[in-house]
Design a protein around this motif. Structure first.
Motif, PDB file in Angstrom:
ATOM      1  N   LEU A  81      -4.588  -3.558  -5.252  1.00 46.37           N
ATOM      2  CA  LEU A  81      -3.702  -4.311  -6.138  1.00 46.37           C
ATOM      3  C   LEU A  81      -4.284  -4.410  -7.544  1.00 46.37           C
ATOM      4  CD1 LEU A  81      -2.575  -7.299  -3.866  1.00 46.37           C
ATOM      5  CD2 LEU A  81      -1.394  -5.153  -4.284  1.00 46.37           C
ATOM      6  N   LEU A  82      -5.580  -4.629  -7.622  1.00 41.53           N
ATOM      7  CA  LEU A  82      -6.235  -4.755  -8.928  1.00 41.53           C
ATOM      8  C   LEU A  82      -6.128  -3.466  -9.741  1.00 41.53           C
ATOM      9  CD1 LEU A  82      -9.480  -6.698  -7.907  1.00 41.53           C
ATOM     10  CD2 LEU A  82      -7.553  -7.589  -9.225  1.00 41.53           C
ATOM     11  N   ALA A  83      -6.069  -2.332  -9.050  1.00 41.35           N
ATOM     12  CA  ALA A  83      -6.045  -1.047  -9.743  1.00 41.35           C
ATOM     13  C   ALA A  83      -4.646  -0.637 -10.184  1.00 41.35           C
ATOM     14  CB  ALA A  83      -6.641   0.037  -8.834  1.00 41.35           C
TER      15      ALA A  83
ATOM     16  N   ALA B  78      -5.590 -21.207   6.261  1.00 41.60           N
ATOM     17  CA  ALA B  78      -5.050 -20.751   4.990  1.00 41.60           C
ATOM     18  C   ALA B  78      -6.042 -19.857   4.252  1.00 41.60           C
ATOM     19  CB  ALA B  78      -4.674 -21.946   4.123  1.00 41.60           C
ATOM     20  N   ARG B  79      -7.330 -20.129   4.419  1.00 45.00           N
ATOM     21  CA  ARG B  79      -8.364 -19.378   3.708  1.00 45.00           C
ATOM     22  C   ARG B  79      -8.664 -18.025   4.365  1.00 45.00           C
ATOM     23  NH1 ARG B  79     -10.982 -16.579   1.240  1.00 45.00           N
ATOM     24  NH2 ARG B  79     -12.952 -16.862   0.169  1.00 45.00           N
ATOM     25  N   THR B  80      -8.540 -17.962   5.686  1.00 43.50           N
ATOM     26  CA  THR B  80      -9.023 -16.787   6.398  1.00 43.50           C
ATOM     27  C   THR B  80      -7.950 -15.934   7.052  1.00 43.50           C
ATOM     28  OG1 THR B  80      -9.313 -18.074   8.441  1.00 43.50           O
ATOM     29  CG2 THR B  80     -11.196 -17.954   6.935  1.00 43.50           C
ATOM     30  N   ASP B  81      -6.730 -16.484   7.247  1.00 41.86           N
ATOM     31  CA  ASP B  81      -5.808 -15.745   8.099  1.00 41.86           C
ATOM     32  C   ASP B  81      -4.386 -15.682   7.572  1.00 41.86           C
ATOM     33  OD1 ASP B  81      -5.173 -14.330  10.528  1.00 41.86           O
ATOM     34  OD2 ASP B  81      -4.246 -16.156  11.272  1.00 41.86           O
ATOM     35  N   ARG B  82      -3.770 -16.795   7.265  1.00 43.61           N
ATOM     36  CA  ARG B  82      -2.347 -16.816   6.970  1.00 43.61           C
ATOM     37  C   ARG B  82      -2.070 -16.607   5.480  1.00 43.61           C
ATOM     38  NH1 ARG B  82      -0.715 -22.061  10.710  1.00 43.61           N
ATOM     39  NH2 ARG B  82      -1.238 -21.130  12.711  1.00 43.61           N
ATOM     40  N   GLY B  83      -1.174 -15.667   5.186  1.00 44.14           N
ATOM     41  CA  GLY B  83      -0.756 -15.470   3.811  1.00 44.14           C
ATOM     42  C   GLY B  83      -1.843 -14.974   2.888  1.00 44.14           C
ATOM     43  N   VAL B  84      -2.796 -14.186   3.435  1.00 39.52           N
ATOM     44  CA  VAL B  84      -3.878 -13.654   2.611  1.00 39.52           C
ATOM     45  C   VAL B  84      -3.963 -12.143   2.797  1.00 39.52           C
ATOM     46  CG1 VAL B  84      -5.250 -15.760   2.537  1.00 39.52           C
ATOM     47  CG2 VAL B  84      -5.534 -14.186   4.456  1.00 39.52           C
ATOM     48  N   PHE B  85      -4.489 -11.464   1.777  1.00 36.28           N
ATOM     49  CA  PHE B  85      -4.659 -10.019   1.830  1.00 36.28           C
ATOM     50  C   PHE B  85      -6.120  -9.690   2.100  1.00 36.28           C
ATOM     51  CE2 PHE B  85      -0.945  -9.100  -1.329  1.00 36.28           C
ATOM     52  CZ  PHE B  85      -0.048  -9.428  -0.338  1.00 36.28           C
ATOM     53  N   SER B  86      -6.355  -8.576   2.782  1.00 33.88           N
ATOM     54  CA  SER B  86      -7.721  -8.122   3.001  1.00 33.88           C
ATOM     55  C   SER B  86      -8.333  -7.682   1.676  1.00 33.88           C
ATOM     56  CB  SER B  86      -7.746  -6.967   3.994  1.00 33.88           C
ATOM     57  OG  SER B  86      -7.113  -5.827   3.436  1.00 33.88           O
ATOM     58  N   ALA B  87      -9.670  -7.642   1.628  1.00 36.10           N
ATOM     59  CA  ALA B  87     -10.367  -7.238   0.403  1.00 36.10           C
ATOM     60  C   ALA B  87      -9.995  -5.813   0.014  1.00 36.10           C
ATOM     61  CB  ALA B  87     -11.875  -7.374   0.602  1.00 36.10           C
TER      62      ALA B  87
ATOM     63  N   ASN C 271       0.824  -1.201   0.000  1.00 38.25           N
ATOM     64  CA  ASN C 271       0.000   0.000   0.000  1.00 38.25           C
ATOM     65  C   ASN C 271       0.863   1.257   0.000  1.00 38.25           C
ATOM     66  OD1 ASN C 271      -2.736  -0.110  -0.318  1.00 38.25           O
ATOM     67  ND2 ASN C 271      -3.206  -0.403   1.837  1.00 38.25           N
ATOM     68  N   GLU C 272       1.948   1.219   0.750  1.00 39.72           N
ATOM     69  CA  GLU C 272       2.868   2.354   0.800  1.00 39.72           C
ATOM     70  C   GLU C 272       3.701   2.424  -0.478  1.00 39.72           C
ATOM     71  OE1 GLU C 272       5.290   5.515   1.693  1.00 39.72           O
ATOM     72  OE2 GLU C 272       3.425   4.921   2.698  1.00 39.72           O
ATOM     73  N   LEU C 273       4.127   1.268  -0.980  1.00 41.06           N
ATOM     74  CA  LEU C 273       5.027   1.219  -2.126  1.00 41.06           C
ATOM     75  C   LEU C 273       4.378   1.767  -3.395  1.00 41.06           C
ATOM     76  CD1 LEU C 273       7.930   0.333  -2.645  1.00 41.06           C
ATOM     77  CD2 LEU C 273       7.061  -1.932  -3.251  1.00 41.06           C
ATOM     78  N   PHE C 274       3.047   1.706  -3.479  1.00 44.42           N
ATOM     79  CA  PHE C 274       2.346   2.236  -4.655  1.00 44.42           C
ATOM     80  C   PHE C 274       2.689   3.702  -4.898  1.00 44.42           C
ATOM     81  CE2 PHE C 274      -1.290  -0.953  -3.803  1.00 44.42           C
ATOM     82  CZ  PHE C 274      -0.594  -1.936  -4.462  1.00 44.42           C
ATOM     83  N   ARG C 275       3.029   4.419  -3.843  1.00 46.67           N
ATOM     84  CA  ARG C 275       3.255   5.858  -3.944  1.00 46.67           C
ATOM     85  C   ARG C 275       4.683   6.211  -4.391  1.00 46.67           C
ATOM     86  NH1 ARG C 275       0.897   6.971   2.156  1.00 46.67           N
ATOM     87  NH2 ARG C 275      -1.056   5.826   1.895  1.00 46.67           N
TER      88      ARG C 275
END
Length: 444
Positions: free
Chosen positions: A299-301, A284-293, A233-237
């Motif tokens: 990222l998509l943008a 794996a699905r909810t906590d570890r190694g995942v990004f928030s929506a 998020n910071e690196l985008f700038r």
């Protein structure tokens, strides 16, 4: 009154201290909670703590505060009273007390910045008068059974049980009937320490805090969790051409945030009924190694983002570049590929076993005796009981950061601090330790 020492003065320590204070106010026996902290209360949420610049948003809802989910079970027939008392330390109460509640609601209840969250946590700690011993824990050992403890240094409410943990700092020794270890460890570690083209988490945030722009063609960010996400998020700038995210997963997954998935965090009632495979799949699905929506939307943008699957097996500086060797496993076969980058940011996050080097040999012997074998990450995770402590180890050692697999995904993070404090404060700290200590001495 027994003493519970907590390594770190973060959200978990504050949640336990707040509930213990309210229990004592109700006339209910509760341990004295003493946090040992090298920097300051909620330091990891502030700029300069090494894990953030303080300006990025909290990844979880702020309503998941120190009392959430307000479903206490530690005082039969008086739990409703305890929950009502804990609401005095809620996120909403903080906003009301500081004159910010109406604005927060009118703005649509946005996620607070890390800096604002740290202000909330410090407000709670100050409100309950949490005892904090300033200093970095350098060793954790077992105090002798002899009368030596009678002459041990006492600090405020600190007491010294006959059989205790001894937490040594450069300035003092804290004796406690039980210890809870919190925190992610050291933010300074990286895959290639000392190389200017490789940045640790702390180095990255210190640079962001100084408003130093990063200019590079090819940048790699190691890690697929929320730590790496906030760095992205910071690196985008900054002025970078491509950003490659390196993680072991096949792609960058979005964290599950539906009602059903969130319930696993706030109500882990059925967690122990799941198989180990089912639990690991859920984590794996909810906590570890995942990004928030929210992060995934960002990222998509941005078309500069790429993903590489693999674990970093080796890093070397060559020809003004950092060459990373990535290891992947497909069909049971391991393969390695090499990729070059102008700058590497190691955002792989915390080391779950960061605290092990602090233990003295006596303490390690005691842990291996309780575990019935060698001390490993797997053996510790499998041993965590309902009270979030290592089973069959006395004095009690609480490791909420390793409790996700056996007790539920909410305990290692901020998702059920009220349940965490119930589990810890409901633990029996009065065990007769003579037999366990004698067994420990006999194996030396």
């Amino acid at each position: 009154m027994p003493t519970l020492a907590v390594v770190g003065a973060g959200a978990k320590a504050i949640a336990v201290a707040a509930k213990a204070a309210e229990l004592r106010a109700m006339g209910v026996r509760a341990p004295d909670v003493v946090a040992v902290e090298k920097a300051g209360v909620a330091a990891n949420w502030q700029a300069g703590g090494g894990w953030t610049d303080g300006a990025h948003q909290l990844g979880t809802s702020p309503e998941k505060d120190v009392g959430f989910p307000y479903r206490s079970s530690v005082v039969p027939r008086r739990n409703a009273e305890l929950d009502e008392r804990m609401t005095r330390h809620s996120w909403q109460s903080f906003l009301i007390a500081t004159g910010q509640f109406a604005e927060w609601v009118d703005r649509g209840k946005p996620a607070p910045t890390h800096r604002r969250w740290s202000q909330y946590l410090r407000w709670v700690a100050d409100g309950v008068g949490m005892t904090v011993v300033q200093g970095e824990v350098e060793r954790i050992g077992i105090a002798e059974r002899s009368g030596a403890l009678g002459a041990a240094e006492r600090n405020g409410a600190l007491g010294a049980a006959e059989h205790s943990w001894a937490l040594g700092t450069a300035e003092t020794t804290v004796y406690a009937d039980a210890v809870m270890i919190t925190g992610p460890g050291q933010a300074e570690r990286s895959v290639l320490p000392g190389n200017p083209r490789v940045m640790s988490i702390a180095q990255f945030w210190h640079r962001a805090l100084a408003h130093e722009r990063i200019a590079a063609e090819r940048v790699a960010v190691i890690g697929g969790g929320e730590t790496a996400a906030s760095m992205l998020n910071e690196l985008f700038r900054h002025r970078v051409s491509t950003i490659t995210v390196i993680s072991p997963s096949v792609t960058l997954f979005t964290r599950g945030e539906s009602f059903f998935e969130n319930t696993l965090f706030s109500d882990p009632t059925g967690w122990t009924g799941l198989t180990h495979t089912e639990r690991r799949d859920a984590l794996a699905r909810t906590d570890r190694g995942v990004f928030s929506a929210r992060v995934q939307d960002a990222l998509l943008a941005d078309d500069r983002i790429r993903h590489l699957r693999g674990r970093v097996a080796h890093a070397v500086a060559r020809d003004d570049r950092i060459r990373l060797t990535l290891s992947t496993t497909q069909g049971g076969e391991c393969s390695e590929t090499v990729h070059g980058f102008d700058l590497v940011i190691d955002g792989s996050g915390a080391d779950a076993m960061w605290f092990v080097p602090l233990f003295t040999q006596d303490a390690l012997d005691l842990l291996e005796l309780g575990l019935g074998g060698p001390l490993t990450a797997e053996s510790l995770q499998d041993s965590i009981g309902h009270d979030l402590a290592v089973s069959d180890v006395y004095p009690k050692l609480f490791l909420p950061g390793l409790s996700g697999l056996t007790q539920g995904p909410g305990f290692p993070n901020l998702s059920c601090l009220g349940l965490l404090s119930d589990r810890v404060l409901g633990a029996d700290l009065s065990h007769d330790l003579t037999r366990r200590f004698d067994e420990h001495q006999s194996v030396r």
